[in-house]
Write a protein that holds these residues in place. Sequence first.
Motif, PDB file in Angstrom:
ATOM      1  N   TRP A 169     -10.596  -2.395   3.251  1.00 38.43           N
ATOM      2  CA  TRP A 169      -9.975  -2.263   1.932  1.00 38.43           C
ATOM      3  C   TRP A 169      -8.734  -1.405   2.062  1.00 38.43           C
ATOM      4  N   ASP A 170      -7.620  -1.895   1.507  1.00 37.04           N
ATOM      5  CA  ASP A 170      -6.438  -1.028   1.471  1.00 37.04           C
ATOM      6  C   ASP A 170      -6.592  -0.055   0.297  1.00 37.04           C
ATOM      7  N   LEU A 171      -5.630   0.835   0.186  1.00 36.07           N
ATOM      8  CA  LEU A 171      -5.746   1.905  -0.801  1.00 36.07           C
ATOM      9  C   LEU A 171      -5.852   1.371  -2.233  1.00 36.07           C
ATOM     10  N   LYS A 172      -5.123   0.266  -2.487  1.00 35.16           N
ATOM     11  CA  LYS A 172      -5.112  -0.289  -3.843  1.00 35.16           C
ATOM     12  C   LYS A 172      -6.505  -0.799  -4.224  1.00 35.16           C
ATOM     13  N   THR A 173      -7.115  -1.550  -3.299  1.00 35.31           N
ATOM     14  CA  THR A 173      -8.464  -2.074  -3.562  1.00 35.31           C
ATOM     15  C   THR A 173      -9.446  -0.927  -3.720  1.00 35.31           C
ATOM     16  N   LEU A 174      -9.342   0.051  -2.829  1.00 34.49           N
ATOM     17  CA  LEU A 174     -10.276   1.173  -2.861  1.00 34.49           C
ATOM     18  C   LEU A 174     -10.169   1.935  -4.192  1.00 34.49           C
ATOM     19  N   LYS A 175      -8.947   2.150  -4.634  1.00 29.59           N
ATOM     20  CA  LYS A 175      -8.749   2.889  -5.886  1.00 29.59           C
ATOM     21  C   LYS A 175      -9.345   2.133  -7.071  1.00 29.59           C
ATOM     22  N   LYS A 176      -9.283   0.797  -6.988  1.00 28.69           N
ATOM     23  CA  LYS A 176      -9.846  -0.013  -8.054  1.00 28.69           C
ATOM     24  C   LYS A 176     -11.380   0.068  -8.039  1.00 28.69           C
ATOM     25  N   ILE A 201      -6.638   9.912   1.866  1.00 29.63           N
ATOM     26  CA  ILE A 201      -7.411   8.693   2.096  1.00 29.63           C
ATOM     27  C   ILE A 201      -6.447   7.514   2.199  1.00 29.63           C
ATOM     28  N   LEU A 202      -6.547   6.722   3.265  1.00 30.84           N
ATOM     29  CA  LEU A 202      -5.641   5.574   3.454  1.00 30.84           C
ATOM     30  C   LEU A 202      -6.302   4.240   3.116  1.00 30.84           C
ATOM     31  N   GLY A 203      -7.629   4.219   3.113  1.00 30.95           N
ATOM     32  CA  GLY A 203      -8.344   2.970   2.857  1.00 30.95           C
ATOM     33  C   GLY A 203      -9.770   3.118   3.340  1.00 30.95           C
ATOM     34  N   ALA A 204     -10.469   1.985   3.499  1.00 28.29           N
ATOM     35  CA  ALA A 204     -11.861   2.075   3.916  1.00 28.29           C
ATOM     36  C   ALA A 204     -12.288   0.833   4.676  1.00 28.29           C
TER      37      ALA A 204
END
Lengths: 94, 421
Positions: free
Chosen positions: B148-155, B169-172
């Motif tokens: 997951w990139d940062l945008k997906t993770l934040k969502k 945090i850069l992603g997961a």
Amino acid sequence: MIRINCPYCGERDHSEFSYGGDASIKYPSLEASEKEWTEAIFFRKNIRGFQLETWHHSNGCRMWLEVERSTVTHEIKSVRPCHPDLQKVVENNK
Amino acid sequence: MTRFNAWNVIKNGLNGQSGWSRQWRDPEPKSNYDVIIVGGGLHGLATAFYLAKNHNINNVAVLEKGWIGGGNAGRNTTIVRSNYMMPGNHEFYEHSLKLWENLSHELNYNVMFSQRAHVSLFHSPGARDSAARRYNIMKLHGTDAELWDLKTLKKKIPHLNYDDSRFPILGAAVQRRAGNARHDAVAWGYARAADSLGVDILQNCEVTGITRKNGSIESIQTSRGTIKGKKVGFAVAGNTSVLWQMAELGNLPIESHKLQAFVTESIKPLLDQVVVYGVGGAHFYISQSDKGSMVFGGDLDWYKSYAQRGNLPIVQDSAEAAMAILPCLGRIRLLRHWAGVMDMTMDGSFFICKTPISNLYLNAGWNYGGFKASPASGWYFADLIANENPHNYVHNHNLERFEKGINIDERGAGPDPKLHG
């Protein structure tokens, strides 16, 4: 918290120290068989009770210590420097 | 044993819950068994269950020194995942996850397995590359894995600390099929299902001595008398070395270390996933139980110990890690914390293998990851005991691998047990 009585600095919290590991391991000679080296590097008694272990006073005097500690109650019986010469110095200063 | 099904739930709802039988018997030990499993934890119970179910070996005893669910079965953070990449480990844990997916039906017991996703955060481009490599290997083996990139993770998880954390945090790396389960239910479910197939579960039955004769184990002395078994399996992770030396077998590539875990008071739903955070050597994992408590854990206590109680510096470390990624937890109170004793091995991988004694089999060395492994551990340990031949997945998980130089070291940390997280 375990309290370790460092021979140089006095009694300190164990969070000042880093755990080394089993102090009873004797490495064999370089010519020893693979079996002996495997035993020394990978195999442990894993004692349930008092064992000899090394601790490094990494946030203190940075001395390596040999500690006799119970792995069940965490009680410490004895602490001394690992290095034989330092052991003598500590003995003479008593 | 009364089966759990809709009809029985309705019937007993109408007759005051009076129709349920006890979950498993409390038999007296027999003098002879085909197989004795020492250790009534998840692995021992699962082994007994699969011996009876897959191999038709029903004359089995499980010896437990305390009570079922009282050891490490009740001292974990219940995370189930299969994000492994070393040959053998990968296939093994993936099979375990597949067994988890059907476990409630298999055992007729709701283990509350919840595939809520395992979200492993990364904090640097290097960590992202390393996660991508591992998760690509998983995908090539047919396991689900995604980044997951940062945008997906934040969502997905909006309330992590994205603003001012020390390690941004850069992603997961995510495994969606992973999740957690209810630990007590797994122990009780396996005990109940094994018992219904004829397995004797002997609680308060501590092994006090082992008698050897002509290169094999003749009998086992216990606090409930002497018991003979044609085959004996050890599944006592945490105390393996103690039993091993009772059988006069010498040293093992294992050290016992303790790992703490924590439970907070219950709160409203906050976290839908298992979130893992590892940076600069620190290690932290958190999820929310069905009751609403936040369940989390961190690193080992860093020194060898058999004491089932934790030490304060790690309480502080874990609380700091919690605050680093979920600052909204700042005012939550801890209800309980505990420590479990684990076999930490020299390469971080387990043992399911034969031993120098012809009728003794070893199941040990589960490090941090014993909970998720329990179904497959029971499956392949039962297979080894029944067929004498280790399955392909576990044929390198033996005690000789160190001498042969085929260590199975997922983390690449070398021969220091405390470093294998």
